[in-house]
Design a protein around this motif. Sequence first.
Motif, PDB file in Angstrom:
ATOM      1  N   THR A 286      25.472   4.014  41.216  1.00 27.45           N
ATOM      2  CA  THR A 286      26.001   2.873  41.965  1.00 27.45           C
ATOM      3  C   THR A 286      27.489   2.660  41.688  1.00 27.45           C
ATOM      4  OG1 THR A 286      25.141   1.405  40.220  1.00 27.45           O
ATOM      5  CG2 THR A 286      23.810   1.662  42.221  1.00 27.45           C
ATOM      6  N   GLU A 287      27.935   2.933  40.463  1.00 28.00           N
ATOM      7  CA  GLU A 287      29.369   2.840  40.168  1.00 28.00           C
ATOM      8  C   GLU A 287      30.151   3.847  41.002  1.00 28.00           C
ATOM      9  OE1 GLU A 287      30.220   3.202  36.035  1.00 28.00           O
ATOM     10  OE2 GLU A 287      29.222   1.322  35.479  1.00 28.00           O
ATOM     11  N   ILE A 288      29.618   5.057  41.107  1.00 26.18           N
ATOM     12  CA  ILE A 288      30.300   6.096  41.895  1.00 26.18           C
ATOM     13  C   ILE A 288      30.284   5.727  43.377  1.00 26.18           C
ATOM     14  CG2 ILE A 288      30.069   8.481  42.719  1.00 26.18           C
ATOM     15  CD1 ILE A 288      29.260   9.210  39.841  1.00 26.18           C
ATOM     16  N   ALA A 289      29.139   5.228  43.871  1.00 28.77           N
ATOM     17  CA  ALA A 289      29.046   4.843  45.277  1.00 28.77           C
ATOM     18  C   ALA A 289      30.006   3.702  45.611  1.00 28.77           C
ATOM     19  CB  ALA A 289      27.615   4.448  45.619  1.00 28.77           C
ATOM     20  N   LEU A 297      26.179   9.175  51.030  1.00 32.02           N
ATOM     21  CA  LEU A 297      25.301   8.848  52.158  1.00 32.02           C
ATOM     22  C   LEU A 297      24.098   8.020  51.710  1.00 32.02           C
ATOM     23  CD1 LEU A 297      25.179  12.291  54.026  1.00 32.02           C
ATOM     24  CD2 LEU A 297      26.262  10.182  54.841  1.00 32.02           C
ATOM     25  N   ALA A 298      23.511   8.398  50.594  1.00 31.46           N
ATOM     26  CA  ALA A 298      22.304   7.712  50.120  1.00 31.46           C
ATOM     27  C   ALA A 298      22.077   8.030  48.656  1.00 31.46           C
ATOM     28  CB  ALA A 298      21.087   8.130  50.947  1.00 31.46           C
ATOM     29  N   ILE A 299      21.314   7.171  47.995  1.00 23.46           N
ATOM     30  CA  ILE A 299      20.894   7.385  46.609  1.00 23.46           C
ATOM     31  C   ILE A 299      19.378   7.278  46.556  1.00 23.46           C
ATOM     32  CG2 ILE A 299      20.986   6.524  44.240  1.00 23.46           C
ATOM     33  CD1 ILE A 299      23.727   5.278  44.919  1.00 23.46           C
ATOM     34  N   PHE A 320      22.473  -4.193  45.277  1.00 25.52           N
ATOM     35  CA  PHE A 320      23.451  -3.182  45.690  1.00 25.52           C
ATOM     36  C   PHE A 320      23.372  -2.972  47.195  1.00 25.52           C
ATOM     37  CE2 PHE A 320      25.088   1.176  46.189  1.00 25.52           C
ATOM     38  CZ  PHE A 320      26.299   1.034  45.526  1.00 25.52           C
ATOM     39  N   GLU A 321      24.493  -3.129  47.887  1.00 24.09           N
ATOM     40  CA  GLU A 321      24.493  -3.036  49.342  1.00 24.09           C
ATOM     41  C   GLU A 321      25.495  -2.019  49.883  1.00 24.09           C
ATOM     42  OE1 GLU A 321      25.232  -6.981  50.701  1.00 24.09           O
ATOM     43  OE2 GLU A 321      23.286  -7.775  50.030  1.00 24.09           O
ATOM     44  N   LEU A 325      20.125   2.658  48.953  1.00 26.99           N
ATOM     45  CA  LEU A 325      19.597   3.003  47.636  1.00 26.99           C
ATOM     46  C   LEU A 325      18.092   2.784  47.683  1.00 26.99           C
ATOM     47  CD1 LEU A 325      21.103   1.793  44.218  1.00 26.99           C
ATOM     48  CD2 LEU A 325      18.730   2.434  44.557  1.00 26.99           C
ATOM     49  N   LEU A 326      17.344   3.861  47.446  1.00 30.07           N
ATOM     50  CA  LEU A 326      15.901   3.796  47.603  1.00 30.07           C
ATOM     51  C   LEU A 326      15.197   4.188  46.315  1.00 30.07           C
ATOM     52  CD1 LEU A 326      13.858   3.286  49.957  1.00 30.07           C
ATOM     53  CD2 LEU A 326      13.705   5.772  50.181  1.00 30.07           C
TER      54      LEU A 326
END
Length: 344
Positions: A286-289, A297-299, A320-321, A325-326
């Motif tokens: 999430t920090e990188i995103a 694109l997605a996690i 987290f938005e 993130l799934l």
Amino acid sequence: MFKRIKKILGRYRNLDQILIIPYRSYGTHSRLFVKGRVLDNAPLKITETQKTWKTFVNTYKQFDSFEIPDARIELELPEKVRLKTTTNDEGYFLFNQNLENNISEDADDKGWIPFNIYYKEELEPKTDLLGNPFKGEFLIPSVQAEYGVISDIDDTILHTGVTSFLKWRLLKNSLLTNAYKRIPLKGAPELYKLLHKGRKAGNRNPIFYLSNSPWNMYEYLKLFLDYNNFPKGPILLRDIRLPFENTIKPEKPHKQREIVNILKTYPNLQFILIGDSGEHDATIYTEIAAQYSDRILAIYLRSVTHKKSMQRVKSIVDNFETTPLLLVNSSAEAVSHAREHGYI
């Protein structure tokens, strides 16, 4: 014991053999990033039928390594590149530099470029050079790639037990289980093949495998990935820091540094990040995103049965938005999400 003391005192002297292990890595048409290690060890031999004791002995041998420091080596791409470097105190070498020639012309149909590594020190009469040259390869992703995938290994595609009580499952799986008998998490090879293929056949989206496991486990993990038919990709592990090591501790965690390096190497490529909820993947990803919001694109985070970790990760997911993130309980859930969003 006498043999070990003799080698430590002798450094270059009394070497039984020279083994160079180039790790699968990556590059671009004008840059290569190749890491490996020079050892005085026999090559690791893992067979499908070996007994538990032999597996334990093999594991011991992976960590009972005799590094060759300050060794001069040379990397060659025939008629293209010839580079020189020297190993560090732990026997590691790194070629990380820009090139004048377009090396992508030498890639095979899947983007892999073979190279040769030569040991350039003078050999003693009783020292056996186990390769001349030693062979390695690195990946240049296709210009047609739609996106890349960066995936954790431990408890993401391979059950390790890293979150188990006192980590006893981790120890059992790592020390006593043959690589041929390690079972990938259900549906994982199929998921990665679909992502590798992408939306259109032949796009060959690159897959990067990332782990906090030490480089000593490289041959073991490479065998596991190949045997279970995961798409071939660079394997990025980490150095072990010794308790009294006086080198500067890296500012960022290993996984974070490796992911950022990949993002900077391929500035025009977006990525899907895959990990698990058991360690620190949620925080790192999430920090990188958040930092590279237009690149991720997605996690996908595979759920693990660890109550405290799940509570912490659930809090991160709920708040987290920036990027989809799934939390997934199975590979099938990731496949469904990937289809829905047009990734496969």
